[in-house]
Design a protein around this motif. Sequence first.
Motif, short mmCIF file in Angstrom:
data_model
loop_
_atom_site.label_atom_id
_atom_site.label_comp_id
_atom_site.label_asym_id
_atom_site.label_seq_id
_atom_site.Cartn_x
_atom_site.Cartn_y
_atom_site.Cartn_z
N PHE A 88 0.88 -1.03 0.04
CA PHE A 88 0.06 0.03 -0.02
C PHE A 88 0.90 1.20 0.03
N LYS A 90 0.42 4.66 0.40
CA LYS A 90 0.19 5.66 1.63
C LYS A 90 0.70 4.86 2.65
N SER A 91 0.81 3.81 2.98
CA SER A 91 1.40 3.35 4.44
C SER A 91 3.03 3.46 4.35
N GLY A 188 -7.71 -5.17 -1.45
CA GLY A 188 -7.74 -4.69 0.02
C GLY A 188 -8.54 -3.32 0.10
N ILE A 189 -9.36 -3.30 1.14
CA ILE A 189 -10.25 -2.21 1.47
C ILE A 189 -9.76 -0.82 1.50
N GLU A 190 -8.41 -0.75 1.68
CA GLU A 190 -7.70 0.47 1.90
C GLU A 190 -7.28 1.14 0.43
N LYS A 195 -12.38 0.94 -1.68
CA LYS A 195 -12.99 1.89 -0.48
C LYS A 195 -14.41 2.43 -1.16
N LEU A 279 -6.29 12.90 3.45
CA LEU A 279 -5.97 11.80 2.66
C LEU A 279 -5.04 11.91 1.21
N ARG A 281 -1.48 12.80 -0.49
CA ARG A 281 -0.08 11.97 -0.15
C ARG A 281 0.77 13.03 -0.12
#
Length: 326
Positions: A88, A90-91, A188-190, A195, A279, A281
């Motif tokens: 991911f 963003k992570s 993945g929901i992220e 989303k 949200l 980046r």
Amino acid sequence: MAKTALITGVTGQDGAYLAQLLLQKGYKVHGLMRRSASAEVIGERLRWLGIDKDVELVDGNLTDLSCLSRTVRHLQPDEIYNLAAQSFVKSSWDQPLLTGQVTAIGVTNILEAMRQEAPGARFYQASSSEMYGLIQQPMQSETTPFYPRSPYAVAKLYGHWITVNYRESFGLHASSGILFNHESPLRGIEFVTRKVTDAVARIKLGQAKTLELGNTTAKRDWGHARDYVKAMWMMLQQDTPDDYVVATGRTTTVDDMVRIAFDYVGLNPADHVVISEALFRPAEVEVLLGDASKARAKLGWEAETSLEDLIHEMVDADLVRRKKLG
Ligand code: NDP
Ligand code: GDP
């Protein structure tokens, strides 16, 4: 005799679809799985596809060369698909070191295990269109220069080049697939598509009212994961290892993708979407658009699913899930 495959990241989106494809082709499929204290969530995607009993799970971690070497020595796989990653974007700003250890150095670990224990195996590395980042050409192909824009993309660039380097240095059959974003009900929901489709399902069912998003002007070349795992397999069936872009050749803004999802259930995004600065980046990849003509010409691969069909399938799946949860 049945071929044996080892998939790292088998519990992820692509791992599940790839395992399904290989099982259909008669492979014995082994998947590396990292231990979790919440055992019930492991293999959720494999269960969704109804193949959890058919995949042999091996306990392991991409950061631990000892377990990778032992696994590769024991299994002697014909094909190794390295899909595991901190995936991911963003992570990756919050966990840059972990991202480097797994998404970059992890690739060397699995390549080393293969070089030492099964040098005749064929290897696939899950590279990413994020490596193009601040795009240097309007359409990105295998020859477009890279300009990564996140710790994730920098780590993927390392993974890509170490794969090329091990191929050139040691003669390994190692290929790198530069895949553009691909989604599915198992995403993945992220990630933004899932989303959105999950929120659309909840709003439609009266379980939520709003959806918070970041930069909705960004453009992505979105395809279906089920189509993309076919390209991975095709790469390893070639006599010669190589690198391939896998993409649809169509780019769409997040805004337009959102519209497709809301339209499908008869809702207006303007009534529900809220833009949140939090949200956005630290550095954005504004646009990605892939040129997959090499994959088309050499592998005979082509994207089969339109963005509309993909998003509709995802909304349908989320409606089913959310209805069940109540
Ligand atoms: P997912 O995030 O769904 O899956 C990642 C997988 O890696 C999971 O199985 C996860 O395990 C596993 N994993 C994470 N860290 C480790 C670790 N330290 N050791 C072992 N396993 C680990 O990603 P996708 O399936 O979407 O993507 C597959 C690959 O393709 C990734 O490498 C991704 O970066 C890359 N890619 C994806 C694109 C996309 O659009 N989907 C585009 C281009 C590249 P767990 O289930 O325990 O979390
Ligand atoms: P990525 O391309 O691998 O980073 O995939 P994502 O699905 O995470 O993000 C795709 C694009 O959607 C990026 O340009 C994000 O900045 C943008 N985006 C806008 N709002 C959101 C959001 O709320 N979540 C995520 N994940 N992305 C968002």
